[in-house]
Write a protein that holds these residues in place. Structure first.
Motif, PDB file in Angstrom:
ATOM      1  N   ASP A  34     -10.910  10.214  14.013  1.00 21.65           N
ATOM      2  CA  ASP A  34     -11.611   9.527  12.935  1.00 21.65           C
ATOM      3  C   ASP A  34     -11.217  10.132  11.592  1.00 21.65           C
ATOM      4  OD1 ASP A  34     -13.001   7.875  14.662  1.00 21.65           O
ATOM      5  OD2 ASP A  34     -14.859   9.037  14.587  1.00 21.65           O
ATOM      6  N   CYS A  35     -10.955   9.302  10.603  1.00 24.52           N
ATOM      7  CA  CYS A  35     -10.681   9.776   9.249  1.00 24.52           C
ATOM      8  C   CYS A  35     -11.317   8.805   8.270  1.00 24.52           C
ATOM      9  CB  CYS A  35      -9.183   9.915   8.988  1.00 24.52           C
ATOM     10  SG  CYS A  35      -8.278   8.348   8.907  1.00 24.52           S
ATOM     11  N   LEU A  36     -11.714   9.331   7.124  1.00 26.55           N
ATOM     12  CA  LEU A  36     -12.439   8.504   6.167  1.00 26.55           C
ATOM     13  C   LEU A  36     -11.634   7.288   5.740  1.00 26.55           C
ATOM     14  CD1 LEU A  36     -14.859   7.987   4.335  1.00 26.55           C
ATOM     15  CD2 LEU A  36     -13.792   9.498   2.637  1.00 26.55           C
ATOM     16  N   GLY A  37     -10.369   7.486   5.355  1.00 27.85           N
ATOM     17  CA  GLY A  37      -9.549   6.361   4.912  1.00 27.85           C
ATOM     18  C   GLY A  37      -9.382   5.301   5.978  1.00 27.85           C
ATOM     19  N   GLY A  38      -9.194   5.730   7.221  1.00 25.48           N
ATOM     20  CA  GLY A  38      -9.041   4.778   8.312  1.00 25.48           C
ATOM     21  C   GLY A  38     -10.313   4.011   8.594  1.00 25.48           C
ATOM     22  N   MET A  39     -11.455   4.714   8.561  1.00 22.79           N
ATOM     23  CA  MET A  39     -12.721   4.037   8.834  1.00 22.79           C
ATOM     24  C   MET A  39     -13.075   3.052   7.736  1.00 22.79           C
ATOM     25  SD  MET A  39     -15.112   6.972  10.664  1.00 22.79           S
ATOM     26  CE  MET A  39     -14.819   8.278   9.464  1.00 22.79           C
ATOM     27  N   ILE A  64      -1.997   4.957   6.963  1.00 24.63           N
ATOM     28  CA  ILE A  64      -2.849   5.617   5.973  1.00 24.63           C
ATOM     29  C   ILE A  64      -2.062   6.805   5.439  1.00 24.63           C
ATOM     30  CG2 ILE A  64      -5.090   6.643   5.507  1.00 24.63           C
ATOM     31  CD1 ILE A  64      -5.322   3.808   6.548  1.00 24.63           C
ATOM     32  N   ARG A  65      -1.632   6.750   4.179  1.00 19.90           N
ATOM     33  CA  ARG A  65      -0.675   7.727   3.668  1.00 19.90           C
ATOM     34  C   ARG A  65      -1.271   8.762   2.723  1.00 19.90           C
ATOM     35  NH1 ARG A  65       3.593   7.279   6.988  1.00 19.90           N
ATOM     36  NH2 ARG A  65       4.954   8.157   5.395  1.00 19.90           N
ATOM     37  N   ALA A  66      -2.546   8.645   2.403  1.00 23.29           N
ATOM     38  CA  ALA A  66      -3.187   9.620   1.523  1.00 23.29           C
ATOM     39  C   ALA A  66      -4.687   9.575   1.757  1.00 23.29           C
ATOM     40  CB  ALA A  66      -2.876   9.312   0.052  1.00 23.29           C
ATOM     41  N   ALA A  67      -5.351  10.656   1.375  1.00 25.33           N
ATOM     42  CA  ALA A  67      -6.804  10.714   1.502  1.00 25.33           C
ATOM     43  C   ALA A  67      -7.463   9.882   0.405  1.00 25.33           C
ATOM     44  CB  ALA A  67      -7.272  12.162   1.415  1.00 25.33           C
ATOM     45  N   LEU A  68      -8.683   9.467   0.688  1.00 28.41           N
ATOM     46  CA  LEU A  68      -9.502   8.769  -0.299  1.00 28.41           C
ATOM     47  C   LEU A  68     -10.290   9.848  -1.042  1.00 28.41           C
ATOM     48  CD1 LEU A  68     -10.081   5.762  -1.017  1.00 28.41           C
ATOM     49  CD2 LEU A  68     -12.069   5.912   0.491  1.00 28.41           C
ATOM     50  N   ARG A  75      -7.741   2.161  -8.488  1.00 32.03           N
ATOM     51  CA  ARG A  75      -6.777   1.282  -7.820  1.00 32.03           C
ATOM     52  C   ARG A  75      -5.543   2.082  -7.402  1.00 32.03           C
ATOM     53  NH1 ARG A  75      -5.952  -4.074  -5.679  1.00 32.03           N
ATOM     54  NH2 ARG A  75      -3.762  -4.574  -5.933  1.00 32.03           N
ATOM     55  N   GLY A  76      -5.140   3.036  -8.223  1.00 34.41           N
ATOM     56  CA  GLY A  76      -3.992   3.880  -7.884  1.00 34.41           C
ATOM     57  C   GLY A  76      -4.227   4.691  -6.634  1.00 34.41           C
ATOM     58  N   HIS A  77      -5.446   5.192  -6.454  1.00 36.12           N
ATOM     59  CA  HIS A  77      -5.764   5.932  -5.226  1.00 36.12           C
ATOM     60  C   HIS A  77      -5.604   5.035  -4.003  1.00 36.12           C
ATOM     61  CE1 HIS A  77      -8.450   8.694  -7.852  1.00 36.12           C
ATOM     62  NE2 HIS A  77      -7.298   9.295  -7.606  1.00 36.12           N
ATOM     63  N   LEU A  78      -6.045   3.783  -4.125  1.00 37.13           N
ATOM     64  CA  LEU A  78      -5.926   2.858  -2.997  1.00 37.13           C
ATOM     65  C   LEU A  78      -4.468   2.530  -2.706  1.00 37.13           C
ATOM     66  CD1 LEU A  78      -8.868   0.355  -3.658  1.00 37.13           C
ATOM     67  CD2 LEU A  78      -8.863   2.501  -2.366  1.00 37.13           C
ATOM     68  N   LEU A  79      -3.665   2.390  -3.740  1.00 37.39           N
ATOM     69  CA  LEU A  79      -2.243   2.107  -3.534  1.00 37.39           C
ATOM     70  C   LEU A  79      -1.535   3.299  -2.904  1.00 37.39           C
ATOM     71  CD1 LEU A  79      -1.520   0.221  -6.870  1.00 37.39           C
ATOM     72  CD2 LEU A  79      -1.486  -0.761  -4.575  1.00 37.39           C
ATOM     73  N   ALA A  80      -2.001   4.519  -3.202  1.00 35.63           N
ATOM     74  CA  ALA A  80      -1.425   5.700  -2.555  1.00 35.63           C
ATOM     75  C   ALA A  80      -1.833   5.759  -1.090  1.00 35.63           C
ATOM     76  CB  ALA A  80      -1.879   6.966  -3.278  1.00 35.63           C
ATOM     77  N   MET A  81      -3.062   5.354  -0.790  1.00 30.90           N
ATOM     78  CA  MET A  81      -3.551   5.375   0.588  1.00 30.90           C
ATOM     79  C   MET A  81      -2.901   4.274   1.425  1.00 30.90           C
ATOM     80  SD  MET A  81      -7.506   5.229   1.979  1.00 30.90           S
ATOM     81  CE  MET A  81      -7.782   3.480   1.673  1.00 30.90           C
ATOM     82  N   LEU A  82      -2.724   3.094   0.826  1.00 33.81           N
ATOM     83  CA  LEU A  82      -2.177   1.927   1.533  1.00 33.81           C
ATOM     84  C   LEU A  82      -0.966   1.404   0.740  1.00 33.81           C
ATOM     85  CD1 LEU A  82      -5.585   0.147   2.250  1.00 33.81           C
ATOM     86  CD2 LEU A  82      -4.204   1.421   3.919  1.00 33.81           C
ATOM     87  N   PRO A 182      -6.951 -19.339  12.610  1.00 34.60           N
ATOM     88  CA  PRO A 182      -6.892 -19.773  11.210  1.00 34.60           C
ATOM     89  C   PRO A 182      -7.701 -18.855  10.296  1.00 34.60           C
ATOM     90  CG  PRO A 182      -7.389 -21.621  12.673  1.00 34.60           C
ATOM     91  CD  PRO A 182      -7.536 -20.378  13.486  1.00 34.60           C
ATOM     92  N   SER A 183      -7.063 -18.364   9.259  1.00 33.09           N
ATOM     93  CA  SER A 183      -7.736 -17.520   8.274  1.00 33.09           C
ATOM     94  C   SER A 183      -6.784 -17.261   7.122  1.00 33.09           C
ATOM     95  CB  SER A 183      -8.151 -16.177   8.897  1.00 33.09           C
ATOM     96  OG  SER A 183      -7.015 -15.410   9.231  1.00 33.09           O
ATOM     97  N   PRO A 184      -7.313 -16.895   5.941  1.00 33.10           N
ATOM     98  CA  PRO A 184      -6.432 -16.456   4.871  1.00 33.10           C
ATOM     99  C   PRO A 184      -5.699 -15.181   5.297  1.00 33.10           C
ATOM    100  CG  PRO A 184      -8.640 -16.921   4.054  1.00 33.10           C
ATOM    101  CD  PRO A 184      -8.724 -16.916   5.553  1.00 33.10           C
ATOM    102  N   GLU A 185      -4.661 -14.833   4.575  1.00 31.93           N
ATOM    103  CA  GLU A 185      -3.885 -13.636   4.904  1.00 31.93           C
ATOM    104  C   GLU A 185      -3.754 -12.765   3.656  1.00 31.93           C
ATOM    105  OE1 GLU A 185      -0.246 -14.816   6.836  1.00 31.93           O
ATOM    106  OE2 GLU A 185      -1.310 -15.666   8.558  1.00 31.93           O
ATOM    107  N   PRO A 186      -4.822 -12.022   3.337  1.00 33.08           N
ATOM    108  CA  PRO A 186      -4.829 -11.208   2.127  1.00 33.08           C
ATOM    109  C   PRO A 186      -4.061  -9.896   2.307  1.00 33.08           C
ATOM    110  CG  PRO A 186      -6.846 -10.880   3.323  1.00 33.08           C
ATOM    111  CD  PRO A 186      -6.074 -11.920   4.087  1.00 33.08           C
ATOM    112  N   LEU A 187      -3.848  -9.186   1.209  1.00 32.51           N
ATOM    113  CA  LEU A 187      -3.259  -7.858   1.265  1.00 32.51           C
ATOM    114  C   LEU A 187      -4.331  -6.835   1.619  1.00 32.51           C
ATOM    115  CD1 LEU A 187      -0.923  -7.816  -1.875  1.00 32.51           C
ATOM    116  CD2 LEU A 187      -0.294  -8.181   0.519  1.00 32.51           C
ATOM    117  N   ASP A 188      -3.938  -5.825   2.391  1.00 37.26           N
ATOM    118  CA  ASP A 188      -4.902  -4.815   2.819  1.00 37.26           C
ATOM    119  C   ASP A 188      -5.572  -4.121   1.640  1.00 37.26           C
ATOM    120  OD1 ASP A 188      -2.608  -3.424   2.058  1.00 37.26           O
ATOM    121  OD2 ASP A 188      -2.352  -2.381   3.976  1.00 37.26           O
ATOM    122  N   VAL A 189      -4.798  -3.770   0.625  1.00 39.81           N
ATOM    123  CA  VAL A 189      -5.376  -3.019  -0.494  1.00 39.81           C
ATOM    124  C   VAL A 189      -6.398  -3.858  -1.259  1.00 39.81           C
ATOM    125  CG1 VAL A 189      -3.573  -3.628  -2.179  1.00 39.81           C
ATOM    126  CG2 VAL A 189      -4.794  -1.442  -2.387  1.00 39.81           C
TER     127      VAL A 189
END
Length: 216
Positions: A34-39, A64-68, A75-82, A182-189
């Motif tokens: 378990d990790c915070l960013g993954g959860m 998951i490439r960086a900690a939250l 937004r930059g933190h999220l882009l570093a994480m994902l 069927p569903s939209p396909e958004p970006l993870d970040v």
């Protein structure tokens, strides 16, 4: 170029929320349990996709490439994480396909590594002392009310996951066989940003999604 760089920096520095949680996080943590960013990522994915029929969310720990960081989250933190810009897709899988995916995620040395699955709506137990392919000793689906039911190999489950995995990436050939829903396909970040904005400051996530027994 200066104007573009300034606009980009403004976007990256925009604060989207905050948290004060103390939980394991970062690349190593997300590849072992378990990790915070993954959860947070998996919870955001599942909350978004439940209205479209998803009952669980999966993402590979290596994504998951960086900690939250604690405190303000930008937004930059999220882009570093994902950082990979994964599109999220909804697929229908059998319980047996999902069991195979869990085994694949725990199949590397020490039952750890970038393939390890971070999850929401699902918890599982790994026995690291058993041979690869036989390490998942229990897997349970958790509904929106928190009720746990054993993963049934014969049932079908709606799953939201990165398109990379749904195409069989990282060796997940069994996930390449899912039926599109069927569903939209958004970006993870974008989905994670919306989730953090809606839930800031972030509450303590439900832990115990990945449990280890036997050799670690």
């Amino acid at each position: 170029m200066d104007s573009y760089a300034a606009a980009l920096e403004g976007s990256r520095s925009a604060v989207v929320g905050s948290h004060t949680l103390r939980l394991p996080d970062g690349m190593d943590a997300c590849r072992s349990g378990d990790c915070l960013g993954g959860m947070v990522t998996a919870d955001a994915m599942l909350e978004y996709a439940r209205p479209y029929g998803a009952v669980m969310a999966l993402c590979n720990g290596g994504g998951i490439r960086a900690a939250l960081p604690a405190g303000d989250i930008s937004r930059g933190h999220l882009l570093a994480m994902l950082p990979f810009g994964n599109t999220l897709v909804l697929r229908d899988y059998s319980g047996e396909q999902l069991r195979q995916a869990l085994e694949h995620g725990a199949g590397q040395e020490g039952a750890k590594g970038p393939r390890l699955l971070q999850a929401a709506g699902l918890r599982y137990v790994i026995d690291g002392s058993r041979p690869a392919g036989q390490r998942i000793v229990k897997a349970e689906v958790i509904d929106a009310q928190g009720k746990a039911v054993l993963l049934d190999p014969n049932m079908r489950y709606g799953v939201i996951l990165p398109d990379y995995m749904a195409r069989g990436g990282d060796g997940y050939a069994m996930l390449g066989g899912g039926q599109p829903l069927p569903s939209p396909e958004p970006l993870d970040v974008d989905i994670v940003e919306a989730y953090i904005r809606n839930h800031s400051p972030l509450p303590m996530p439900i832990t115990g999604r990945i449990t280890r027994t036997g050799l670690h």
